[in-house]
Scaffold this motif. Structure first.
Motif, PDB file in Angstrom:
ATOM      1  N   HIS A  35       0.828  -1.199   0.000  1.00 50.16           N
ATOM      2  CA  HIS A  35       0.000   0.000   0.000  1.00 50.16           C
ATOM      3  C   HIS A  35       0.866   1.254   0.000  1.00 50.16           C
ATOM      4  O   HIS A  35       2.050   1.209   0.307  1.00 50.16           O
ATOM      5  CB  HIS A  35      -0.926   0.007   1.219  1.00 50.16           C
ATOM      6  CG  HIS A  35      -1.876  -1.148   1.255  1.00 50.16           C
ATOM      7  ND1 HIS A  35      -1.517  -2.384   1.749  1.00 50.16           N
ATOM      8  CD2 HIS A  35      -3.157  -1.266   0.835  1.00 50.16           C
ATOM      9  CE1 HIS A  35      -2.543  -3.212   1.642  1.00 50.16           C
ATOM     10  NE2 HIS A  35      -3.550  -2.560   1.088  1.00 50.16           N
ATOM     11  N   ILE A  36       0.240   2.375  -0.332  1.00 54.38           N
ATOM     12  CA  ILE A  36       0.914   3.664  -0.215  1.00 54.38           C
ATOM     13  C   ILE A  36       0.591   4.234   1.160  1.00 54.38           C
ATOM     14  O   ILE A  36      -0.577   4.348   1.530  1.00 54.38           O
ATOM     15  CB  ILE A  36       0.447   4.649  -1.307  1.00 54.38           C
ATOM     16  CG1 ILE A  36       0.766   4.101  -2.699  1.00 54.38           C
ATOM     17  CG2 ILE A  36       1.124   5.999  -1.124  1.00 54.38           C
ATOM     18  CD1 ILE A  36       0.292   5.009  -3.824  1.00 54.38           C
ATOM     19  N   SER A  37       1.615   4.575   1.902  1.00 58.71           N
ATOM     20  CA  SER A  37       1.430   5.185   3.220  1.00 58.71           C
ATOM     21  C   SER A  37       1.732   6.674   3.118  1.00 58.71           C
ATOM     22  O   SER A  37       2.747   7.065   2.547  1.00 58.71           O
ATOM     23  CB  SER A  37       2.361   4.529   4.246  1.00 58.71           C
ATOM     24  OG  SER A  37       2.094   3.148   4.341  1.00 58.71           O
ATOM     25  N   ILE A  38       0.865   7.491   3.708  1.00 58.37           N
ATOM     26  CA  ILE A  38       0.955   8.941   3.550  1.00 58.37           C
ATOM     27  C   ILE A  38       1.213   9.621   4.895  1.00 58.37           C
ATOM     28  O   ILE A  38       0.442   9.446   5.844  1.00 58.37           O
ATOM     29  CB  ILE A  38      -0.344   9.521   2.955  1.00 58.37           C
ATOM     30  CG1 ILE A  38      -0.804   8.700   1.737  1.00 58.37           C
ATOM     31  CG2 ILE A  38      -0.153  10.990   2.585  1.00 58.37           C
ATOM     32  CD1 ILE A  38       0.185   8.661   0.611  1.00 58.37           C
ATOM     33  N   ASP A  91       5.487   6.449   2.291  1.00 58.97           N
ATOM     34  CA  ASP A  91       5.943   6.568   0.906  1.00 58.97           C
ATOM     35  C   ASP A  91       5.947   8.028   0.469  1.00 58.97           C
ATOM     36  O   ASP A  91       6.857   8.469  -0.232  1.00 58.97           O
ATOM     37  CB  ASP A  91       5.017   5.778  -0.026  1.00 58.97           C
ATOM     38  CG  ASP A  91       5.039   4.292   0.264  1.00 58.97           C
ATOM     39  OD1 ASP A  91       6.035   3.644  -0.071  1.00 58.97           O
ATOM     40  OD2 ASP A  91       4.050   3.800   0.843  1.00 58.97           O
ATOM     41  N   LEU A  92       4.912   8.767   0.882  1.00 56.79           N
ATOM     42  CA  LEU A  92       4.706  10.132   0.410  1.00 56.79           C
ATOM     43  C   LEU A  92       4.257  11.035   1.551  1.00 56.79           C
ATOM     44  O   LEU A  92       3.866  10.565   2.623  1.00 56.79           O
ATOM     45  CB  LEU A  92       3.628  10.151  -0.684  1.00 56.79           C
ATOM     46  CG  LEU A  92       3.882   9.301  -1.922  1.00 56.79           C
ATOM     47  CD1 LEU A  92       2.598   9.142  -2.718  1.00 56.79           C
ATOM     48  CD2 LEU A  92       4.976   9.905  -2.779  1.00 56.79           C
ATOM     49  N   LEU A  93       4.301  12.334   1.290  1.00 57.65           N
ATOM     50  CA  LEU A  93       3.766  13.335   2.208  1.00 57.65           C
ATOM     51  C   LEU A  93       2.731  14.177   1.475  1.00 57.65           C
ATOM     52  O   LEU A  93       2.875  14.425   0.278  1.00 57.65           O
ATOM     53  CB  LEU A  93       4.879  14.254   2.717  1.00 57.65           C
ATOM     54  CG  LEU A  93       6.036  13.621   3.486  1.00 57.65           C
ATOM     55  CD1 LEU A  93       7.099  14.674   3.773  1.00 57.65           C
ATOM     56  CD2 LEU A  93       5.549  12.995   4.776  1.00 57.65           C
ATOM     57  N   VAL A 134      -4.253  12.029  -1.643  1.00 63.10           N
ATOM     58  CA  VAL A 134      -3.500  11.143  -2.535  1.00 63.10           C
ATOM     59  C   VAL A 134      -4.429  10.082  -3.120  1.00 63.10           C
ATOM     60  O   VAL A 134      -4.281   9.682  -4.278  1.00 63.10           O
ATOM     61  CB  VAL A 134      -2.311  10.508  -1.790  1.00 63.10           C
ATOM     62  CG1 VAL A 134      -1.520   9.594  -2.726  1.00 63.10           C
ATOM     63  CG2 VAL A 134      -1.392  11.591  -1.230  1.00 63.10           C
ATOM     64  N   ALA A 135      -5.409   9.625  -2.341  1.00 60.66           N
ATOM     65  CA  ALA A 135      -6.408   8.696  -2.870  1.00 60.66           C
ATOM     66  C   ALA A 135      -7.186   9.347  -4.015  1.00 60.66           C
ATOM     67  O   ALA A 135      -7.510   8.692  -5.019  1.00 60.66           O
ATOM     68  CB  ALA A 135      -7.365   8.262  -1.762  1.00 60.66           C
ATOM     69  N   ASN A 136      -7.459  10.634  -3.893  1.00 66.03           N
ATOM     70  CA  ASN A 136      -8.140  11.368  -4.954  1.00 66.03           C
ATOM     71  C   ASN A 136      -7.289  11.433  -6.215  1.00 66.03           C
ATOM     72  O   ASN A 136      -7.793  11.299  -7.342  1.00 66.03           O
ATOM     73  CB  ASN A 136      -8.487  12.778  -4.471  1.00 66.03           C
ATOM     74  CG  ASN A 136      -9.155  13.618  -5.533  1.00 66.03           C
ATOM     75  OD1 ASN A 136      -8.518  14.433  -6.196  1.00 66.03           O
ATOM     76  ND2 ASN A 136     -10.449  13.419  -5.711  1.00 66.03           N
ATOM     77  N   ASP A 188       3.311  15.075  -7.543  1.00 69.29           N
ATOM     78  CA  ASP A 188       2.965  16.163  -8.455  1.00 69.29           C
ATOM     79  C   ASP A 188       1.825  15.680  -9.352  1.00 69.29           C
ATOM     80  O   ASP A 188       2.011  14.786 -10.184  1.00 69.29           O
ATOM     81  CB  ASP A 188       4.189  16.540  -9.289  1.00 69.29           C
ATOM     82  CG  ASP A 188       3.950  17.745 -10.186  1.00 69.29           C
ATOM     83  OD1 ASP A 188       2.911  17.778 -10.875  1.00 69.29           O
ATOM     84  OD2 ASP A 188       4.813  18.641 -10.225  1.00 69.29           O
ATOM     85  N   GLU A 189       0.643  16.267  -9.197  1.00 70.49           N
ATOM     86  CA  GLU A 189      -0.514  15.829  -9.965  1.00 70.49           C
ATOM     87  C   GLU A 189      -0.300  15.982 -11.461  1.00 70.49           C
ATOM     88  O   GLU A 189      -0.696  15.122 -12.246  1.00 70.49           O
ATOM     89  CB  GLU A 189      -1.755  16.614  -9.533  1.00 70.49           C
ATOM     90  CG  GLU A 189      -3.010  16.216 -10.282  1.00 70.49           C
ATOM     91  CD  GLU A 189      -4.263  16.889  -9.762  1.00 70.49           C
ATOM     92  OE1 GLU A 189      -5.192  17.127 -10.564  1.00 70.49           O
ATOM     93  OE2 GLU A 189      -4.317  17.181  -8.549  1.00 70.49           O
TER      94      GLU A 189
END
Length: 205
Positions: A35-38, A91-93, A134-136, A188-189
């Motif tokens: 999974h991606i953890s934020i 993984d991300l912020l 991030v889910a969005n 970065d979207e």
């Protein structure tokens, strides 16, 4: 979300040295590899500060409650052959809001809908508010490219990220701790969804 630090906030002066503490380690099940953890940045997606004085000096600094990876590859006794330079949680912020000097999120938190009659919005801070953004972004990728796998979505988001630039205030935090705190950085979207005149993302599955 990576989970908020288990800590009795009373003194803003501990920031950012406090990130070394065990109390700021990531919570289960956020260490899941699939999974991606934020984690959270201090910004609230609006004009930063709103006239209030926050804990962090910049919206792109990690929020005081954000968590770091609970596994220290730099610990004594762990050989280089047993480490993975690509592993790291979160993984991300992303933006989750900040506290003011009184540890209230009233002015610097993320504006969210409330269940209270007559009160439509209030402000809260936490990694639980950064993760849905991030889910969005993942949902936008899936809408644009509906046939790709979830692992490809994860790869696109992570590879679009850059680590935030920190101030000298963070010099007191050991680099291995910062690495375990920042993950790959801020996604970065634009890079996730589009190519440019100078860059193209080629996905092979």
């Amino acid at each position: 979300s990576s989970g908020n630090a288990v800590r009795d906030y009373q003194d803003a002066s501990v920031y950012p040295k406090h990130f070394e503490d065990e109390a700021n380690n990531i919570h289960s099940p956020a260490e899941s590899m699939n999974h991606i953890s934020i984690g959270a940045l201090a910004g609230n997606l609006e004009i930063f500060k709103n006239g209030a004085i926050g804990i962090a000096d910049d919206e792109n600094f990690p929020a005081i409650y954000s968590s770091k990876c609970n596994f220290d590859f730099d610990a004594a006794g762990i050989s280089r052959n047993r480490t993975n330079k690509h592993f790291g949680k979160p993984d991300l912020l992303y933006y989750g809001g900040d506290f003011d000097q009184g540890f209230s999120s009233e002015h610097l938190g993320i504006s969210v809908l409330t269940p209270r009659l007559g009160l439509f919005f209030w402000r809260e801070s936490g990694t639980s508010y950064s993760a849905p953004f991030v889910a969005n972004l993942a949902a936008k990728i899936i809408k644009k490219y509906p046939t790709i796998s979830m692992q490809a979505v994860k790869a696109i988001i992570i590879n679009s990220a850059t680590q935030p630039t920190l101030s000298q205030k963070f010099d007191v935090v050991p680099k291995p701790v910062l690495k375990r705190l920042l993950g790959k950085g801020i996604p970065d979207e634009g890079l996730c969804l589009n190519s440019t005149e100078n860059e193209v993302t080629l996905l092979i599955e």
